[in-house]
Design a protein around this motif. Sequence first.
Motif, short mmCIF file in Angstrom:
data_model
loop_
_atom_site.label_atom_id
_atom_site.label_comp_id
_atom_site.label_asym_id
_atom_site.label_seq_id
_atom_site.Cartn_x
_atom_site.Cartn_y
_atom_site.Cartn_z
N ALA A 162 0.84 -0.88 0.32
CA ALA A 162 0.02 0.10 0.25
C ALA A 162 1.10 1.32 0.20
O ALA A 162 2.01 1.29 0.49
CB ALA A 162 -0.91 0.05 1.35
N LEU A 163 0.25 2.03 -0.54
CA LEU A 163 1.02 3.90 -1.10
C LEU A 163 -0.23 4.53 -0.88
O LEU A 163 -0.47 5.08 -2.08
CB LEU A 163 2.37 3.21 -2.12
CG LEU A 163 3.24 2.39 -2.70
CD1 LEU A 163 3.45 2.93 -3.39
CD2 LEU A 163 4.26 2.67 -1.97
N GLY A 164 -0.82 5.44 0.12
CA GLY A 164 -1.85 5.92 0.27
C GLY A 164 -2.51 5.51 -0.40
O GLY A 164 -3.28 4.43 -0.52
N ASN A 165 -3.14 5.97 -1.59
CA ASN A 165 -4.85 5.56 -1.99
C ASN A 165 -3.82 4.80 -3.25
O ASN A 165 -4.18 4.16 -4.29
CB ASN A 165 -5.38 7.03 -3.24
CG ASN A 165 -6.15 7.63 -1.64
OD1 ASN A 165 -6.44 6.51 -1.16
ND2 ASN A 165 -5.77 9.19 -1.75
N TYR A 166 -2.63 5.08 -3.77
CA TYR A 166 -1.49 3.63 -4.67
C TYR A 166 -1.29 2.36 -4.14
O TYR A 166 -1.38 2.41 -2.81
CB TYR A 166 -0.66 4.71 -5.26
CG TYR A 166 -1.83 6.14 -5.73
CD1 TYR A 166 -1.86 5.77 -7.13
CD2 TYR A 166 -0.95 7.02 -5.29
CE1 TYR A 166 -1.97 6.80 -8.06
CE2 TYR A 166 -1.10 8.31 -6.43
CZ TYR A 166 -1.63 8.71 -7.54
OH TYR A 166 -2.10 9.42 -8.55
N LEU A 167 -1.25 1.43 -4.98
CA LEU A 167 -0.02 0.68 -3.83
C LEU A 167 0.70 -0.47 -5.36
O LEU A 167 0.72 0.07 -6.59
CB LEU A 167 -1.09 -0.55 -3.92
CG LEU A 167 -1.96 -1.62 -5.11
CD1 LEU A 167 -0.63 -2.31 -6.20
CD2 LEU A 167 -3.11 -1.92 -4.38
#
Length: 239
Positions: A162-167
Amino acid sequence: MIRCIAVDDEAYAGRLLAAYIEKIPFLTLAGLTTNPIEALQWVQEGRADLVFLDIQMPELTGLQFLKICGHRCKVILTTAYPEYALEGYEHDVVDYLLKPVSFDRFLRAVQKAQALLAPATPAPPVASPAAPAPAGGYLFVKGDSKNKFMRVSHADILYAEALGNYLALHTANQRLVTYQTLKELADQLPQPAFLRIHKSYLVAVDKISMIDGNILYIGQQELPIGETYRESLYRLVRE
């Protein structure tokens, strides 16, 4: 000890990062500058393991800096502009910190960097005949333009981060960054072949090479096991 450089054209922002670096036992400040060209020279001379890099700078932007320095060191971006997040992650940055940067958020970012920079130790494969293999199939993940989608086979997926609202979707051959949450991805993948092990990580169960306490290995990559997910993981392994 991780050697750090802080690069920010606003002197007070650089001093804040320097103060944070000095509070962390495994970090040492190797350089502090408002000049990205000077910082680039330091990186090219091999003086840094980790760079805290502003994006909006007059002589050289942070994204231009990333393109020039390549993969000589790990980078954590620091900026007041969230719209550069996707492009930053496409350059394989460790993390993306929005100003004003709080110490607890800074600490989480450097812990990620520490895990990436730690010497890799070969991990023997775990004997787990009961581990489910990924079901045959595939999914499409959104690319970096409006109508671009990339097909990814379930069997190729190692883990997702997970990268905030990104992955970031890690496969044996590439790292794909897409605008999607980890929960949305988990809903698309077959169970129990894919399993959440942490609020920030989902893994392919048949790619697990070893579990050691609260650390799980995919090959030589170490991933943390979150307390919420520990029991379901151990139950699957025992069964």
